[in-house]
Design an enzyme around this catalytic site. Structure first.
Site, PDB file in Angstrom:
ATOM      1  N   CYS A  60      43.832  27.589  36.075  1.00 39.95           N
ATOM      2  CA  CYS A  60      42.532  28.049  35.218  1.00 39.95           C
ATOM      3  C   CYS A  60      41.698  26.766  35.009  1.00 39.95           C
ATOM      4  CB  CYS A  60      42.937  28.721  33.937  1.00 39.95           C
ATOM      5  SG  CYS A  60      44.150  30.086  34.354  1.00 39.95           S
TER       6      CYS A  60
ATOM      7  N   CYS B 226      41.376  25.296  31.111  1.00 40.11           N
ATOM      8  CA  CYS B 226      42.655  24.988  30.270  1.00 40.11           C
ATOM      9  C   CYS B 226      43.230  23.665  30.695  1.00 40.11           C
ATOM     10  CB  CYS B 226      43.669  26.210  30.968  1.00 40.11           C
ATOM     11  SG  CYS B 226      45.282  26.044  29.812  1.00 40.11           S
TER      12      CYS B 226
ATOM     13  N   CYS C  55      52.021  24.183  34.269  1.00 40.61           N
ATOM     14  CA  CYS C  55      51.675  25.403  34.486  1.00 40.61           C
ATOM     15  C   CYS C  55      51.580  25.446  36.335  1.00 40.61           C
ATOM     16  CB  CYS C  55      50.394  25.687  33.905  1.00 40.61           C
ATOM     17  SG  CYS C  55      50.052  27.486  34.005  1.00 40.61           S
TER      18      CYS C  55
ATOM     19  N   CYS D 226      44.184  26.747  21.496  1.00 42.03           N
ATOM     20  CA  CYS D 226      44.233  27.362  22.869  1.00 42.03           C
ATOM     21  C   CYS D 226      43.550  26.834  23.896  1.00 42.03           C
ATOM     22  CB  CYS D 226      43.569  28.628  22.612  1.00 42.03           C
ATOM     23  SG  CYS D 226      44.307  29.928  21.546  1.00 42.03           S
TER      24      CYS D 226
ATOM     25  N   GLU E  45      54.684  21.151  24.601  1.00 41.98           N
ATOM     26  CA  GLU E  45      54.172  21.510  23.154  1.00 41.98           C
ATOM     27  C   GLU E  45      54.317  22.856  22.561  1.00 41.98           C
ATOM     28  OE1 GLU E  45      51.168  17.815  23.187  1.00 41.98           O
ATOM     29  OE2 GLU E  45      50.441  20.034  23.659  1.00 41.98           O
TER      30      GLU E  45
ATOM     31  N   CYS F 299      53.508  29.575  18.280  1.00 39.89           N
ATOM     32  CA  CYS F 299      53.005  29.531  19.772  1.00 39.89           C
ATOM     33  C   CYS F 299      53.975  28.757  20.555  1.00 39.89           C
ATOM     34  CB  CYS F 299      51.502  28.765  19.842  1.00 39.89           C
ATOM     35  SG  CYS F 299      50.870  28.977  21.586  1.00 39.89           S
TER      36      CYS F 299
END
Length: 344
Positions: free
Chosen positions: A114, A117, A110, A335, A90, A103
């Protein structure tokens, strides 16, 4: 067939020499694929049809495409971007009155873990190629012109993935984005956001890319940071600070600390004092980011009072601080929310 965009300019020159063409043809093709972001060999009109056919027999171009586009009530646009192998990432276009920001993603999924997230909940499938990163920027630039009547002004590597874990391709993509023979965008309007990998921060400083650096910090207390960002146990804050000081010495660019305030996690005086102490060790500023819930209970409690106290105490201590309003939350484009979740 091989994607022609995987070839360097020198490799393109060698290719054209081997098929009996002049080396300058390489520059023509390079201009089409990087400066003009063309996705069709057949549309390279300054090449003869015979030459275009010959190139097409050996090479192809695998551009990204928009699988789904979602628009937020605040104007933010989220692109579900399909890659040539069917995988999805995305990217987001964030408009304000004065600028438009892209962005962009650097990995499918990933590599890190974290806790707060949504992207971290996805399995990392692979790194994005240089062309896939550049395509996202070119795509959002076109959208910015189409929907907001102005070209893209800023780029942040804050999408899916950890840019430093796809270091080589991210650096090369930045070169393609910023060089005159590429997209020609200003490197000073590009920010690379990292969760903190000291060795790679130093390497980036040595690249002389003239980009900005942001660190996803969220706590300047080791124990707290390790709890919310478990991978950071491998990278102590002392090592991260050393790399940030190196960054500033090499580049002269102030570091931005990205920081969410959560009730019951980092909303007390101890954490505020620790952040102030951390900021004093290197020229920096703090962006307090409005957290965007992803359904992980303990992180769903934004402490506005504590956020306001952070602002007061940081300002009193002489630390530049900004509160960043969340954008695109209604389409899971804010975010920490990027997880290939589409509208129902």
């Amino acid at each position: 067939m091989k994607d022609i965009r995987t070839l360097s300019l020198e490799q393109l020159k060698d290719y054209f020499v081997t098929i009996g063409e002049k080396p300058f043809r390489a520059k023509q093709v390079y201009d089409w694929i990087w400066s003009k972001n063309l996705h069709s060999i057949d549309e390279m009109t300054n090449l003869s049809k015979d030459l275009r056919d010959k190139i097409s027999q050996e090479f192809e171009i695998n551009p990204v495409s928009v699988d789904q586009l979602q628009k937020s009530k605040d104007g933010t646009i989220k692109n579900g971007v399909k890659l040539h192998d069917g995988l999805l990432v995305e990217s987001v276009l964030i408009p304000t009155e004065t600028r438009t920001t892209a962005c962009v993603s650097s990995q499918v999924g990933c590599s890190l873990n974290c806790e707060f997230c949504a992207t971290a909940k996805l399995k990392r499938m692979r790194n994005l190629e240089v062309a896939e990163i550049v395509d996202q920027v070119a795509l959002i630039d076109r959208q910015s012109k189409m929907y907001f009547d102005r070209p893209l002004s800023n780029i942040v590597f804050m999408g899916m993935g950890e840019p430093m874990m796809n270091y080589k391709n991210v650096v090369e993509a930045i070169r393609k984005i910023t060089k005159p023979e590429g997209l020609g965008m200003s490197p000073r309007r590009i920010t690379v956001s990292t969760s903190g990998i000291p060795k790679m921060i130093k390497m980036l400083a040595d690249e002389d890319l003239k980009v900005k650096l942001a660190l996803s910090l969220h706590s300047a207390i080791e124990k707290t940071r390790n709890e919310i960002m478990p991978f950071s146990e491998k990278f102590p804050l002392t090592e991260i600070m050393e790399s940030l000081q190196y960054w500033y010495e090499k580049t002269g660019n102030v570091i931005t600390f990205e920081y969410c305030v959560w009730g019951g996690i980092n909303d007390d005086d101890e954490h505020i004092k620790a952040l102030i102490k951390f900021c004093r060790k290197v020229p920096s500023k703090v962006n307090l980011i409005q957290y965007n819930p992803i359904g992980e209970g303990k992180f769903d409690h934004r402490s506005i009072k504590a956020e306001e106290k952070y602002v007061r105490e940081l300002t009193k201590a002489g630390v530049t601080v900004m509160v960043r309003r969340s954008r695109g939350g209604d389409i899971d484009a804010a975010c920490g929310q990027l997880a290939n979740k589409t509208a129902e």
